[in-house]
Design an enzyme around this catalytic site. Structure first.
Site, short mmCIF file in Angstrom:
data_model
loop_
_atom_site.label_atom_id
_atom_site.label_comp_id
_atom_site.label_asym_id
_atom_site.label_seq_id
_atom_site.Cartn_x
_atom_site.Cartn_y
_atom_site.Cartn_z
CG ASP A 160 26.12 -17.36 -75.22
OD1 ASP A 160 27.26 -16.93 -74.94
OD2 ASP A 160 25.64 -17.35 -76.37
CD GLU B 34 28.00 -13.39 -72.95
OE1 GLU B 34 29.21 -13.28 -73.25
OE2 GLU B 34 27.21 -14.11 -73.59
#
Length: 695
Positions: A341, A377
């Protein structure tokens, strides 16, 4: 002297060792070691297992460099513990021994952590879960070989442990929403039948819902707010979250499925100034987090995550902790890789991104980690935070340009056809030939943060009132459409159009070069009722509904069929071109682009504003005794039917239609052979393969 220093109970102990960090049991006791460079004293607290009441407290007797440590005889696996730290006056956090701290290296927690302002206000002991000493030998499992999924065959399925299982009719009530529920044979059977190779679970590490959302009566359902990087989330356990997580991973491996886990190494639940002191803020706030000075000279937390703080991944202790946590998840829990993330934080040294950062280099060279799935990401909200295409090989990267282009094209937006063709072919303008594998682009049309596929064709606007933020939260640029009515409708024409667009979007996703990312539940036509930011909705808005009517069953079978088509072809899953030096091998003879009239598509045609129909022909090379594959894909995002002139064929040859998204079910779709002209419906995608009829 602080109250916690007055009444320490004597116990047999010695100085112990500075490494390994955490709690390490031996046959006669347990060594405790924790990093706390600015502490005046570190107090180890033991608790009763049944009541979590404090029993004994000890000052760690030795400090080696920045690590406090001690060995305590008689302490065994299963012991509950935590820490208090005495610090000097001033600074970010001073004299905070009234805050019980979670060991950053704790492998297991006694219960979930829930924000409680009353319990936190003074001594936080009753709010904070207790760390549990574990013996790694007790969690040693028979080795189950991880599946070896080739890059070009990988299809990722994003799922939430609770959402996947909470309403599944075959999962026992006690296991619904749990690791054991996700391991249920019926759940795994569904994933396998869809054609998935790799399940990407949303965060499984222990987390705490934010105070502001808790005080509204909501929760952080997604779990992107970690308190510890090692310990699995107790909410997903029945009796032993760690053992049950291991069993879940093993069950997926036995079924031939990879498991990757979403990790949040960019921030913690301690937030910024005024945020709770749970772990790192008590032990090492200056080292754990990125700090910056305001114009007035005040030292504050950098906030590149949007959650109040940013982990300083370039700091040696934090870098080592992240690497140790990853090795633990691979070696003990058994996962096959990670989705990171806001992964730009991994490369900040300390404030600016560097794709050759120490942590990224360490991951890529670590013998345990370097061959695992590494999926970034590739952005955060800090300076230079958008880094799509700028991670080192062989990292995979989520490609938001793919998502936006494909949505816009099928919505009928003008001027995106050329970009759509680029995304279809692997986004090589971003992930360049010769340097990155063609599967590098992780393609998605939906993700956990945003509309589901069904909502994408049902709502033109977000509907997030249930989040209690007056519909201000969530992304406003959704590139969605409702096709005449906002929300669900009984109008058969609108329903038919929505279903066709779902088929167009899903087929495009699967037939695009790159790594397909399927949002779990899309194949079930899952809706969040227009909520595009359901992070705080732990209820049926977020849970999979397994009850399927005929329309939903048809779409599920369509998804299964399209994935089978991709996996049956070497070309549809991986193009190896002559001008791509990443591989020596080749499987493509030529690729040709056509206008609907059969003429070559020239540069000016790509730039035509209203040009929304084209065809692409892919000719393969012969491989051994197998005849080369030969495919033709035509797409028409316009509002008009188009007469497509297919490429010329041999006298005894023709094009066999494998897929036409105009048809609502596979049973309706005709199996036809066409030699030259095909009438393609508006807003549809059609796939042909060429076959010779010569004996």
């Amino acid at each position: 002297m602080n109250e916690h220093r007055k009444n320490l109970l004597a116990a047999e102990h010695s100085v112990g060792e500075a490494f390994p960090l955490g709690a390490t049991p031996t046959p006669d006791g347990c060594n405790f070691a924790v990093y706390a460079p600015d502490a005046k004293a570190v107090i180890l607290c033991f608790f009763n297992k049944d009541t979590e009441e404090a029993t004994v407290e000890h000052v760690l007797p030795e400090k080696t460099g920045d690590i406090w440590h001690g060995y305590f005889s008689g302490v065994k696996a299963g012991q509950y513990y935590g820490y208090r730290v005495e610090r000097g006056e001033g600074g970010l956090h001073a004299a905070n021994t009234h805050k019980l701290l979670i060991d950053p290296y704790a492998k297991k927690l006694s219960r979930p952590i829930k924000w409680d302002a009353r319990q936190y206000k003074h001594d936080s002991q009753f709010m904070i879960p207790k760390c549990i000493v574990i013996d790694d030998e007790n969690y040693a499992k028979p080795v189950i070989t991880s599946p070896k999924v080739p890059k070009h065959k990988r299809i990722v399925y994003e799922a939430h442990v609770k959402g996947l299982t909470k309403l599944h009719p075959d999962v026992p009530k006690a296991h619904q929403g749990k690791f054991l529920g996700a391991a249920h044979p019926s759940v795994i059977k569904h994933v396998k039948a869809l054609g998935i190779t790799t399940v990407q679970f949303m965060p499984l590490c222990s987390f705490m819902p934010e105070p502001f959302i808790t005080e509204k009566g909501l929760t952080n359902y997604w779990g992107y707010n970690p308190v510890n990087f090692f310990a699995p989330e107790p909410r997903y356990g029945v009796s032993d979250a760690l053992a049950e997580l291991q069993e879940m991973v093993a069950a997926y491996h036995r079924a031939g499925l990879e498991v990757i886990v979403d990790v949040v190494f960019n921030h913690t639940a301690e937030a910024g100034k005024g945020g709770p002191i749970l772990s790192y803020k008590g032990f090492c706030p200056y080292q754990a987090y990125l700090l910056e000075q305001t114009k007035t000279g005040e030292l504050v937390y950098s906030n590149h995550s949007g959650c109040g703080n940013t982990i300083n991944t370039a700091q040696p202790f934090m870098m080592g902790l992240i690497l140790d946590a990853m090795r633990h998840w691979v070696s003990v829990i058994g996962v096959d890789g990670f989705r990171f993330d806001l992964a730009v934080s991994l490369g900040r040294e300390p404030q600016q991104y560097n794709k050759k950062s120490g942590l990224l280099r360490a991951i890529s060279s670590d013998p345990v980690l370097k061959n695992k799935v590494l999926l970034a990401e590739p952005w955060d909200i800090g300076p230079g935070g958008y880094q799509v295409g700028n991670f080192p090989s062989p990292w995979l990267e989520v490609n938001d340009k793919y998502r936006d282009t494909v949505r816009a094209f099928w919505r009928g937006d003008d001027g995106v056809t050329a970009d759509f063709a680029t995304r279809l072919m692997g986004s090589r303008d971003i992930f360049h030939k010769g340097h990155r594998h063609i599967s590098t682009s992780v393609n998605n049309i939906s993700y956990h943060d945003g509309f589901t596929l069904h909502d994408m064709v049902t709502y033109a606007e977000r509907h997030n009132l249930d989040n209690l933020e007056e519909n201000r939260d969530g992304h406003g640029h959704n590139l969605s459409a409702n096709y005449g009515v906002e929300g669900e409708t009984s109008n058969p024409d609108i329903i038919a159009m929505r279903e066709r667009q779902k088929r167009n979007l899903f087929a495009t996703l699967i037939f695009s070069q790159g790594t397909p990312h399927v949002l779990g539940g899309d194949e079930l036509s899952r809706t969040q009722k227009g909520n595009n930011n359901a992070y705080c909705q732990d209820n049926p808005i977020s849970w999979f509904n397994w009850e399927l009517n005929k329309r939903k069953q048809d779409f599920l079978r369509f998804c299964q069929y399209v994935i089978r088509l991709r996996q049956s072809s070497s070309l549809l899953s991986e193009l190896k071109l002559h001008d791509d030096t990443y591989h020596l091998s080749r499987n493509v003879k030529e690729i040709n682009w056509y206008k609907p009239d059969g003429s070559d598509k020239a540069s000016e045609d790509w730039n035509a504003l209203h040009n929304k129909a084209f065809g692409v022909e892919i000719k393969g090379c012969a491989s051994g005794t197998q005849k080369p594959e030969h495919w033709f894909l035509c797409v028409n995002a316009s509002e008009n039917d188009v007469r497509f002139h297919l490429p010329s064929v041999l006298p005894r040859g023709g094009w066999t239609m494998h897929l036409d998204t105009r048809y609502a079910s596979l049973e309706e779709q005709p199996s036809i052979c066409i030699q030259k002209v095909f009438l393609q419906a508006s807003s549809s995608l059609t796939l042909f393969s060429f076959a010779s009829f010569d004996a």
